[in-house]
Write an enzyme that holds these catalytic residues in place. Structure first.
Site, PDB file in Angstrom:
ATOM      1  N   LYS A  76      -6.042  -5.148 -32.837  1.00 41.20           N
ATOM      2  CA  LYS A  76      -6.800  -5.911 -32.203  1.00 41.20           C
ATOM      3  C   LYS A  76      -7.986  -6.334 -32.738  1.00 41.20           C
ATOM      4  O   LYS A  76      -8.327  -5.220 -33.692  1.00 41.20           O
ATOM      5  CB  LYS A  76      -6.305  -5.224 -30.723  1.00 41.20           C
ATOM      6  N   HIS A 109      -9.073  -9.108 -29.484  1.00 44.16           N
ATOM      7  CA  HIS A 109      -9.050  -7.879 -28.001  1.00 44.16           C
ATOM      8  C   HIS A 109      -9.295  -8.189 -26.031  1.00 44.16           C
ATOM      9  O   HIS A 109      -8.958  -8.127 -25.665  1.00 44.16           O
ATOM     10  CB  HIS A 109      -9.867  -7.280 -28.394  1.00 44.16           C
TER      11      HIS A 109
HETATM   12  P1  NDP Z   1      -1.654   4.380 -18.972  1.00 45.68           P
HETATM   13  O1  NDP Z   1      -1.541   3.100 -17.612  1.00 45.68           O
HETATM   14  O2  NDP Z   1      -0.348   4.182 -19.637  1.00 45.68           O
HETATM   15  O3  NDP Z   1      -2.180   5.441 -18.383  1.00 45.68           O
HETATM   16  C1  NDP Z   1      -2.138   7.158 -19.334  1.00 45.68           C
HETATM   17  C2  NDP Z   1      -2.601   7.503 -18.102  1.00 45.68           C
HETATM   18  O4  NDP Z   1      -1.633   8.407 -18.010  1.00 45.68           O
HETATM   19  C3  NDP Z   1      -3.305   9.695 -19.024  1.00 45.68           C
HETATM   20  O5  NDP Z   1      -3.587   9.684 -19.000  1.00 45.68           O
HETATM   21  C4  NDP Z   1      -1.812  10.470 -19.227  1.00 45.68           C
HETATM   22  O6  NDP Z   1      -2.182  11.472 -19.684  1.00 45.68           O
HETATM   23  C5  NDP Z   1      -1.224   9.874 -18.432  1.00 45.68           C
HETATM   24  N1  NDP Z   1       0.238  10.052 -18.278  1.00 45.68           N
HETATM   25  C6  NDP Z   1       1.356   9.439 -19.125  1.00 45.68           C
HETATM   26  N2  NDP Z   1       2.398   9.611 -18.625  1.00 45.68           N
HETATM   27  C7  NDP Z   1       2.621  10.177 -17.537  1.00 45.68           C
HETATM   28  C8  NDP Z   1       3.812  10.451 -16.755  1.00 45.68           C
HETATM   29  N3  NDP Z   1       4.982  10.344 -17.051  1.00 45.68           N
HETATM   30  N4  NDP Z   1       3.085  11.413 -15.813  1.00 45.68           N
HETATM   31  C9  NDP Z   1       1.885  11.410 -15.696  1.00 45.68           C
HETATM   32  N5  NDP Z   1       1.005  11.163 -15.941  1.00 45.68           N
HETATM   33  C10 NDP Z   1       1.371  10.413 -16.932  1.00 45.68           C
HETATM   34  O7  NDP Z   1      -2.936   4.232 -19.446  1.00 45.68           O
HETATM   35  P2  NDP Z   1      -3.238   2.859 -20.934  1.00 45.68           P
HETATM   36  O8  NDP Z   1      -4.796   2.766 -20.595  1.00 45.68           O
HETATM   37  O9  NDP Z   1      -3.869   4.116 -21.408  1.00 45.68           O
HETATM   38  O10 NDP Z   1      -2.901   2.072 -21.206  1.00 45.68           O
HETATM   39  C11 NDP Z   1      -1.536   2.265 -21.744  1.00 45.68           C
HETATM   40  C12 NDP Z   1      -2.153   1.584 -23.249  1.00 45.68           C
HETATM   41  O11 NDP Z   1      -2.174  -0.359 -23.090  1.00 45.68           O
HETATM   42  C13 NDP Z   1      -2.938   2.005 -24.052  1.00 45.68           C
HETATM   43  O12 NDP Z   1      -2.720   3.358 -24.503  1.00 45.68           O
HETATM   44  C14 NDP Z   1      -3.415   0.861 -25.146  1.00 45.68           C
HETATM   45  O13 NDP Z   1      -2.284   0.254 -26.041  1.00 45.68           O
HETATM   46  C15 NDP Z   1      -3.666  -0.714 -24.132  1.00 45.68           C
HETATM   47  N6  NDP Z   1      -4.220  -0.852 -23.649  1.00 45.68           N
HETATM   48  C16 NDP Z   1      -5.223  -1.914 -23.912  1.00 45.68           C
HETATM   49  C17 NDP Z   1      -6.434  -2.637 -23.117  1.00 45.68           C
HETATM   50  C18 NDP Z   1      -6.627  -3.889 -23.645  1.00 45.68           C
HETATM   51  O14 NDP Z   1      -7.715  -4.719 -23.713  1.00 45.68           O
HETATM   52  N7  NDP Z   1      -5.641  -4.771 -24.519  1.00 45.68           N
HETATM   53  C19 NDP Z   1      -6.897  -2.026 -22.399  1.00 45.68           C
HETATM   54  C20 NDP Z   1      -6.212  -0.773 -22.372  1.00 45.68           C
HETATM   55  C21 NDP Z   1      -4.878  -0.041 -22.268  1.00 45.68           C
HETATM   56  P3  NDP Z   1      -1.651  12.436 -20.322  1.00 45.68           P
HETATM   57  O15 NDP Z   1      -2.172  11.371 -22.023  1.00 45.68           O
HETATM   58  O16 NDP Z   1      -2.819  13.037 -20.635  1.00 45.68           O
HETATM   59  O17 NDP Z   1      -0.121  13.074 -20.469  1.00 45.68           O
END
Ligand code: NDP
Length: 278
Positions: A76, A109
């Site tokens: 992005k 983005h």
């Molecule tokens: P998510 O909704 O994917 O949640 C991630 C969190 O949930 C982490 O703390 C992880 O912990 C935990 N988690 C993941 N899987 C599980 C599970 N099966 N059970 C319990 N806990 C779990 O959040 P994100 O904000 O990371 O969103 C996903 C993706 O979206 C980002 O990585 C990015 O690529 C994108 N994004 C884009 C944005 C934009 O503005 N375009 C903004 C935000 C995100 P742990 O890692 O400790 O296991």
């Protein structure tokens, strides 16, 4: 295990509906996290210049035995690079860091309406597409107002709009606009960064199905037709989040989850107010 379905974007490019997101993964942890995801079977990685880990994503792809053309890579354009000349340089820098000749998908983005003219930035994105620097271009965090402005200017229709979507923020207005205009929706923070995992309604459905609340939530997105890329640095969760294609939610279960929408459900920034430049 059934394989991940693909979605065909409005320019014919196909994208795996489930990918792996790397927001908030430390650069030092990124190669291992991406390696784990690729080993489990993920073939779609969602990164961004803003995440500071493009080089490490590229390293993991280079080190993997999975051929480059089997991995869908999204990056992005960061907020400080909306000026068309800056945008042209920014994609070259992202490609260099990732070690790739072209991206599968490149997104603006954030629209940053208070900072610059995203229409001019979008025209720069069209040039990147024409030059083959990305196989598809799209936007992120665009509201119907922003999307309408691009459409009224007669520009290329974005292939995707990546926006915050989860059971507490179902985003029906922007999803309806996108459906009517052939724009695929990518749902970021699909489990609301964990906030929905203790929800009573989702827990009851998970108990009935013998699944986890994360799987039920991610399956809800899949059945709505959105593209998702949950993030996790925990290998057991990365595997759990991949196991979505051997069960189904009923219409009634889908409706109950969609009914969890809240007026205060947004977790991330409001696109109309986001003006953070790195
Ligand atoms: P998510 O909704 O994917 O949640 C991630 C969190 O949930 C982490 O703390 C992880 O912990 C935990 N988690 C993941 N899987 C599980 C599970 N099966 N059970 C319990 N806990 C779990 O959040 P994100 O904000 O990371 O969103 C996903 C993706 O979206 C980002 O990585 C990015 O690529 C994108 N994004 C884009 C944005 C934009 O503005 N375009 C903004 C935000 C995100 P742990 O890692 O400790 O296991």
């Amino acid at each position: 295990m059934s394989s991940v379905p693909t979605i065909t974007l409005n320019n014919g490019v196909t994208i795996p509906q489930l990918g792996f997101g790397v927001f908030q993964i430390e650069p030092a942890d990124t190669p291992e996290a991406v390696r784990t995801a690729l080993e489990i079977g993920y073939r779609h990685i969602d990164t961004a210049e803003m995440y500071g880990n493009e080089a490490e994503v590229g390293q993991a792809i280079a080190d993997s035995s999975v051929p480059r053309d089997e991995i869908f890579v999204t990056s992005k354009l960061n907020n400080g690079f909306h000026d068309p000349a800056d945008a042209a340089k920014a994609i070259d820098e992202s490609l260099a860091k990732l070690g790739l000749d072209s991206l599968d998908l490149f997104l603006i983005h954030w629209p940053m309406p208070e900072v610059g003219d995203y229409l001019e930035t979008w025209k720069a994105m069209e040039r990147m597409l024409a030059e083959g620097k990305a196989r598809a271009i799209g936007v992120s965090n665009f509201t119907p107002t922003h999307l309408r402005r691009l459409a009224e200017a007669g520009t290329e229709t974005p292939a995707v709009n990546q926006v915050e979507v989860h059971p507490y923020f179902v985003q029906d207005e922007v999803r309806t606009y996108c459906a009517e205009h052939g724009i695929a929706v990518e749902a970021w923070s699909p489990i609301a960064q964990g906030d929905v995992l203790g929800d009573d309604t989702i827990s009851a459905i998970a108990d009935d199905l013998g699944r986890t609340t994360a799987q039920v939530t991610l399956r809800w997105h899949v059945q709505r037709g959105d593209i998702i890329f949950p993030k996790s640095v925990t290998p057991s969760r990365v595997k759990e989040n991949f196991e979505l294609f051997d069960f189904e939610l009923t219409d009634e279960q889908m409706t109950r989850i969609t009914g969890l929408d809240r007026t205060d459900g947004r977790r991330g920034p409001d696109p109309d107010e986001m003006n953070m430049v790195p």
